[in-house]
Design an enzyme around this catalytic site. Structure first.
Site, PDB file in Angstrom:
ATOM      1  N   TYR A 186     -13.402  21.811 -11.921  1.00  0.00           N
ATOM      2  CA  TYR A 186     -13.977  20.518 -12.315  1.00  0.00           C
ATOM      3  C   TYR A 186     -15.147  20.212 -11.371  1.00  0.00           C
ATOM      4  CZ  TYR A 186     -13.749  15.412 -13.100  1.00  0.00           C
ATOM      5  OH  TYR A 186     -14.017  14.105 -13.384  1.00  0.00           O
TER       6      TYR A 186
ATOM      7  N   ARG B 126       0.809  -1.221   0.000  1.00  0.00           N
ATOM      8  CA  ARG B 126       0.000   0.000   0.000  1.00  0.00           C
ATOM      9  C   ARG B 126       0.842   1.272   0.000  1.00  0.00           C
ATOM     10  NH1 ARG B 126      -3.628  -1.122   4.469  1.00  0.00           N
ATOM     11  NH2 ARG B 126      -2.260   0.130   5.747  1.00  0.00           N
TER      12      ARG B 126
ATOM     13  N   LYS C  65      -6.099  11.223 -18.048  1.00  0.00           N
ATOM     14  CA  LYS C  65      -6.292  11.981 -19.281  1.00  0.00           C
ATOM     15  C   LYS C  65      -5.049  11.846 -20.175  1.00  0.00           C
ATOM     16  CE  LYS C  65     -10.248  13.083 -17.506  1.00  0.00           C
ATOM     17  NZ  LYS C  65     -10.508  14.215 -16.631  1.00  0.00           N
TER      18      LYS C  65
ATOM     19  N   ASP D  24      -5.201  22.274 -10.196  1.00  0.00           N
ATOM     20  CA  ASP D  24      -5.532  21.176 -11.096  1.00  0.00           C
ATOM     21  C   ASP D  24      -4.904  21.536 -12.441  1.00  0.00           C
ATOM     22  OD1 ASP D  24      -6.707  19.428 -12.934  1.00  0.00           O
ATOM     23  OD2 ASP D  24      -8.548  19.255 -11.740  1.00  0.00           O
TER      24      ASP D  24
HETATM   25  C1  LIG Z   1     -11.160  14.180 -15.371  1.00  0.00           C
HETATM   26  C2  LIG Z   1     -10.672  15.273 -14.532  1.00  0.00           C
HETATM   27  C3  LIG Z   1     -10.359  15.054 -13.199  1.00  0.00           C
HETATM   28  C4  LIG Z   1     -10.612  13.741 -12.510  1.00  0.00           C
HETATM   29  O1  LIG Z   1      -9.840  12.695 -12.993  1.00  0.00           O
HETATM   30  P1  LIG Z   1     -10.329  11.184 -12.828  1.00  0.00           P
HETATM   31  O2  LIG Z   1      -9.107  10.398 -13.056  1.00  0.00           O
HETATM   32  O3  LIG Z   1     -11.410  10.971 -13.842  1.00  0.00           O
HETATM   33  O4  LIG Z   1     -10.847  11.033 -11.427  1.00  0.00           O
HETATM   34  C5  LIG Z   1      -9.864  16.114 -12.466  1.00  0.00           C
HETATM   35  N1  LIG Z   1      -9.676  17.325 -13.027  1.00  0.00           N
HETATM   36  C6  LIG Z   1      -9.964  17.568 -14.303  1.00  0.00           C
HETATM   37  C7  LIG Z   1      -9.731  18.929 -14.853  1.00  0.00           C
HETATM   38  C8  LIG Z   1     -10.485  16.561 -15.099  1.00  0.00           C
HETATM   39  O5  LIG Z   1     -10.821  16.836 -16.366  1.00  0.00           O
END
Ligand SMILES: *Cc1c(COP(=O)(O)O)cnc(C)c1O
Length: 394
Positions: A110, A57, A207, A182
């Protein structure tokens, strides 16, 4: 080699072939139990659970390889890998906010980040309020004595406002708040978060970093050791750990990030410029094009654009939008983005904000430009807009 280019960094970072028979890539370590030769070794490992292989972990050479590569890419001290991008955001917020604290979030975050602030965190006595993403120095008026975190996202989700992060960070720091960003849109490639005052940078590696729509993964990277420790401790206490196969896929994706992003950028801009000329389109929102809020800041602070942008149609009835979307051959209709395949999805920006108004009358759509040939994508949109026209005139 401190001054190597990012392309070179992407090819080299997180790799230690000399420790594994010269093999180029790290093995995918599937780990729970780790055994120790002696009682003394077992006790010593328990004293520093976050250094070395101690228990599955807490991390493995596979997770470290990815964490090391992403920390170098972002220009930070060290990263923590987590099972999703949202998991990385939640871990970072929980690591720094305590009962009685206040979080300031951009109104264009987001949507699930907003929900965390308005939902789960309130139950723990943490209050979140929202600010206009374009507020700049005006953020000072929103800072309270108990403001612990200023959360930024640039460009914003759905509406793509590019925030003036150096200004926000300078004011946040003056009041003792931690700046979290982010940074998913830039993939860590087109924005240097730590050079602009960010303390914790978050990537939804789901992404562009993984890049092939086949893994869920997040990384939170800290500017220094004092910021990294609470992150790692919180992830460990919550029992959050990223799966080894997903880490491997992300590391594999990272190697081609720069070449993929160059193409996503080129195609995204080609589609955006084409859409901007169309009579059916009210406006295109792309950080690299004038007209996007904060375009000048993008020009000043970013070194490129990814393939994600939005456009607003002139008002049409919903069946016309359905006619456009339902017949598309090359765009998938779906959420998430950053993979090799193009996507389009309707969005409702006004629904996901509370202190600013979205400037758009017609239906909004978001495009993730993939790696297909741009001419095929444009022909697909052209046919789609023709269907939309037919359906709106009856
Ligand atoms: C998709 C996304 C997230 C979350 O990512 P996941 O891996 O789907 O949980 C966070 N911030 C932004 C800007 C996103 O587009």
């Amino acid at each position: 080699m401190k001054n190597r280019h990012l392309d070179t960094l992407l090819a080299e970072s997180g790799r230690h072939p000399e420790t594994q028979h010269g093999i180029v890539n790290p093995p995918v370590w599937h780990v729970s139990t780790v055994t120790y030769p002696t009682l003394a070794a077992l006790e010593a490992a328990g004293k520093t659970p976050y250094e070395g292989v101690v228990y599955g972990r807490f991390g493995t050479p596979t997770t470290w390889a990815l964490e090391e590569a992403v920390a170098e890419l972002e220009g930070g001290y060290r990263s923590v890998s987590l099972p999703s991008g949202l998991g990385a955001i939640a871990t970072a917020l929980l690591a720094f906010a305590k009962a009685g604290d206040h979080i300031l979030m951009s109104d264009s975050v987001y949507f699930p980040t907003r929900k965390l602030g308005q939902g789960l965190l309130t139950g723990y006595g943490i209050e979140t309020s929202f600010y206009d993403p374009m507020i700049g120095a005006g953020i000072a008026e929103h800072i309270r004595p108990n403001t612990r975190i200023v959360f930024v996202e640039a460009p914003g989700s759905l509406t793509f406002e590019v925030q003036d992060i150096p200004v926000l960070a300078e004011i946040a720091h003056r009041h003792g708040a931690v700046v979290m960003m982010d940074n998913t849109w830039s993939a860590g490639l087109f924005y240097r978060p730590f050079a602009h005052g960010v303390d914790i940078s978050i990537q939804a590696a789901t992404k562009y970093i993984a890049g092939h729509s086949d893994a869920m993964l997040g990384l939170a990277t800290a500017a220094n050791r004092d910021l990294w420790e609470p992150l790692k401790k919180t992830a460990a206490e919550l029992g959050l750990c990223a799966g080894p196969d997903d880490c491997y896929l992300a590391l594999r994706g990272l190697r081609t990030l720069a070449v993929r992003l160059a193409r996503h950028q080129e195609t995204g801009l080609a589609l955006a410029r084409w859409l901007a000329e169309r009579p059916e389109v009210e406006r295109v929102i792309h950080p690299a094009l004038p007209g996007c809020p904060g375009h000048d800041i993008w020009k000043r602070d970013f070194t490129g654009a990814s393939g994600l942008f939005a456009f607003v149609l002139k008002p049409v009835p919903k069946p016309a939008v359905a006619a456009l979307l339902d017949g598309l051959a090359h765009f998938g209709l779906g959420y998430s983005w950053g993979g090799y395949e193009s996507l389009i999805v309707p969005s409702d920006p006004q629904h996901s904000r509370s202190v600013t108004r979205f400037d758009g009358w017609g239906p909004a759509l978001r495009i993730a430009a993939g790696l297909e040939h741009p001419a095929d994508l444009i022909a697909d949109l052209d046919a789609g807009l023709e269907r939309l026209r037919q359906a709106s005139t009856g």
